[in-house]
Design a protein around this motif. Sequence first.
Motif, mmCIF file in Angstrom:
data_model
loop_
_atom_site.group_PDB
_atom_site.id
_atom_site.type_symbol
_atom_site.label_atom_id
_atom_site.label_comp_id
_atom_site.label_asym_id
_atom_site.label_seq_id
_atom_site.Cartn_x
_atom_site.Cartn_y
_atom_site.Cartn_z
ATOM 1 N N TYR A 75 0.857 -1.164 -0.042
ATOM 2 C CA TYR A 75 0.004 -0.103 0.138
ATOM 3 C C TYR A 75 0.866 1.101 -0.320
ATOM 4 C CZ TYR A 75 -4.303 -2.769 0.491
ATOM 5 O OH TYR A 75 -5.091 -3.893 0.306
ATOM 6 N N LEU A 76 1.988 1.151 0.451
ATOM 7 C CA LEU A 76 2.723 2.346 0.647
ATOM 8 C C LEU A 76 3.768 2.620 -0.630
ATOM 9 C CD1 LEU A 76 3.937 5.074 2.085
ATOM 10 C CD2 LEU A 76 5.651 3.454 3.302
ATOM 11 N N TYR A 77 4.476 1.374 -0.880
ATOM 12 C CA TYR A 77 5.302 1.508 -2.051
ATOM 13 C C TYR A 77 4.747 0.871 -3.344
ATOM 14 C CZ TYR A 77 8.767 2.419 1.489
ATOM 15 O OH TYR A 77 9.502 2.804 2.585
ATOM 16 N N GLY A 78 3.501 0.677 -3.246
ATOM 17 C CA GLY A 78 2.836 0.008 -4.411
ATOM 18 C C GLY A 78 3.320 -1.206 -5.225
ATOM 19 N N ILE A 79 4.163 -2.021 -4.407
ATOM 20 C CA ILE A 79 4.485 -3.194 -4.961
ATOM 21 C C ILE A 79 3.492 -4.324 -4.998
ATOM 22 C CG2 ILE A 79 6.287 -4.926 -4.836
ATOM 23 C CD1 ILE A 79 7.735 -2.905 -2.837
ATOM 24 N N SER A 80 3.240 -4.639 -6.428
ATOM 25 C CA SER A 80 2.137 -5.734 -6.648
ATOM 26 C C SER A 80 2.478 -6.884 -5.610
ATOM 27 C CB SER A 80 2.224 -6.004 -8.107
ATOM 28 O OG SER A 80 3.301 -6.976 -8.467
ATOM 29 N N LYS A 81 1.257 -7.701 -5.550
ATOM 30 C CA LYS A 81 1.279 -9.123 -4.737
ATOM 31 C C LYS A 81 2.160 -9.827 -5.293
ATOM 32 C CE LYS A 81 -3.067 -7.573 -2.773
ATOM 33 N NZ LYS A 81 -4.601 -7.943 -2.813
ATOM 34 N N ARG A 82 2.100 -9.957 -6.682
ATOM 35 C CA ARG A 82 3.030 -10.768 -7.421
ATOM 36 C C ARG A 82 4.444 -10.633 -7.374
ATOM 37 N NH1 ARG A 82 1.030 -11.654 -13.382
ATOM 38 N NH2 ARG A 82 -0.322 -12.799 -12.196
ATOM 39 N N LYS A 83 4.912 -9.389 -7.436
ATOM 40 C CA LYS A 83 6.252 -8.922 -7.064
ATOM 41 C C LYS A 83 6.777 -9.285 -5.613
ATOM 42 C CE LYS A 83 7.153 -5.672 -10.603
ATOM 43 N NZ LYS A 83 7.614 -4.478 -10.834
ATOM 44 N N ILE A 84 5.717 -9.002 -4.803
ATOM 45 C CA ILE A 84 6.114 -9.516 -3.366
ATOM 46 C C ILE A 84 6.431 -10.955 -3.302
ATOM 47 C CG2 ILE A 84 5.209 -9.624 -0.997
ATOM 48 C CD1 ILE A 84 3.658 -6.949 -1.648
ATOM 49 N N ALA A 85 5.373 -11.768 -3.956
ATOM 50 C CA ALA A 85 5.515 -13.197 -3.812
ATOM 51 C C ALA A 85 6.782 -13.605 -4.391
ATOM 52 C CB ALA A 85 4.539 -13.802 -4.589
ATOM 53 N N LYS A 86 7.297 -13.066 -5.348
ATOM 54 C CA LYS A 86 8.438 -13.323 -6.175
ATOM 55 C C LYS A 86 9.932 -13.081 -5.252
ATOM 56 C CE LYS A 86 10.911 -12.984 -10.636
ATOM 57 N NZ LYS A 86 10.815 -12.336 -12.009
ATOM 58 N N ALA A 87 9.589 -11.792 -4.744
ATOM 59 C CA ALA A 87 10.864 -11.459 -3.653
ATOM 60 C C ALA A 87 10.856 -12.456 -2.436
ATOM 61 C CB ALA A 87 10.581 -9.906 -3.505
ATOM 62 N N ARG A 88 9.842 -12.623 -1.787
ATOM 63 C CA ARG A 88 9.701 -13.644 -0.939
ATOM 64 C C ARG A 88 9.787 -14.919 -1.020
ATOM 65 N NH1 ARG A 88 8.801 -10.776 4.246
ATOM 66 N NH2 ARG A 88 8.928 -8.619 3.658
#
Length: 129
Positions: A75-88
């Motif tokens: 919500y703050l940085y606007g990172i998509s859920k898909r990119k978060i999943a990939k990063a994690r």
Amino acid sequence: MRDIQMVLERWGAWAANDSSGVDYSHIAAGFKGLLPPTTRARISCTDDDALIIEGCLARLQKKKPYEHSLLVAHYLYGISKRKIAKARKKDEKLIRIEIQMAEGFIDGCLSMLEVQLEMDAEVNGEYAA
């Protein structure tokens, strides 16, 4: 019923504004290189609403810092859920569930406080005549 995603979108816009007075690291933990290069105009909430939401987020961070980091990233940085999943290195479905749980925590916290946010009429589709 409050649209918690819209509430958090507006909080994110408020927190991203340099004049908000809240200091969030410009590089979210574990998300270096994922931040979008450009900024777009976002509808923000009032300072009063944002500070109430900040209080709920502080409670979430104390109890579940991982879920707090997901909300900040999305919500703050606007990172998509898909990119978060990939990063994690997690399944996107799991990230969506974890974000949903964190949203539920914030919504529950706001409900327990029994506060009326200034943006409630707008985010609930109600407009004062």
